[in-house]
Design an enzyme around this catalytic site. Sequence first.
Site, PDB file in Angstrom:
ATOM      1  N   ALA A 118    -124.580  51.389  74.450  1.00 44.22           N
ATOM      2  CA  ALA A 118    -123.826  50.895  74.394  1.00 44.22           C
ATOM      3  C   ALA A 118    -122.029  51.263  75.408  1.00 44.22           C
ATOM      4  CB  ALA A 118    -122.796  49.950  73.645  1.00 44.22           C
ATOM      5  N   TYR A 119    -121.896  52.754  74.437  1.00 45.07           N
ATOM      6  CA  TYR A 119    -121.123  54.065  75.022  1.00 45.07           C
ATOM      7  C   TYR A 119    -120.862  54.018  75.600  1.00 45.07           C
ATOM      8  CZ  TYR A 119    -118.337  57.125  73.433  1.00 45.07           C
ATOM      9  OH  TYR A 119    -116.719  58.468  73.496  1.00 45.07           O
TER      10      TYR A 119
END
Length: 267
Positions: A171-172
């Site tokens: 997600a980062y």
Amino acid sequence: MTNEHSNHHPIGLLDGKVVLITGASRGIGAAAARLFADEGAAVVLAARSTDALDTVVAEIRADGGVADAVTMDLADRASIRAAVDRVGTLHGRLDGAFNNGAAIQQPGPLDGTSDEDLEEQFAVNFRAHWTAMTAEAALMRQSRNGSGSGSGAIVNTSSIGSRRANPALPAYGAMKRALDSITETAAVTWAPEGIRVNGITPGGTATDMIDAWEAATPGVVERTTKAIPLGRMAEPREIAEVAAWLLSDRASYVTGAMIPADGGAGA
């Protein structure tokens, strides 16, 4: 001010400029605040941790620099806009912005990432930069005597993790890749107004964020360091040095660039 990891002497790279720094309470942001002030900028530091901000501000002022602190929650769009407005109140203009604040996700595979983690990554690592950039550009335009034409520079901190698959921090990495896209789009959109927008993609950097990742995934620091041709992680000031140049008039023809600062790890 001096820094134990740097032998460079200030050269007035940012003399007379007003610069906003988000995520300025620690790591790269705090290093940038000290460096930009060393280089002649009046700096406004923004973050959630007011005590930590006040400490950095006090250090800068004690050394003769101009610094102020403003509370900002990157997950709150109104808070971001209010912080940018505060710069206008303090200085009447904005010449540069270093959008550096970020949140790390809980390390783990894509199908193990929680909805809450994904939502935080979106809010802090993508939407916050979108909100900040648009507010900063608006103040840069207003700063030019109401002419409607802008002039200024914005730098966003992305990540080496935006440039390739990122199975440990999916997600980062995804939000940082989206940040790269809006950085380039903003550069093209605002170039006719004289507002430059660039990004930095740091690799492993010795910050609290990497310490948190190491705590969650022991051995990540060693593995990351082994993958860096220069053989070490960056010090926060070394990333700040890249931002200082991009914000300065020395980079007057640079816009829409994503500058790697990764010790060769992405080569």
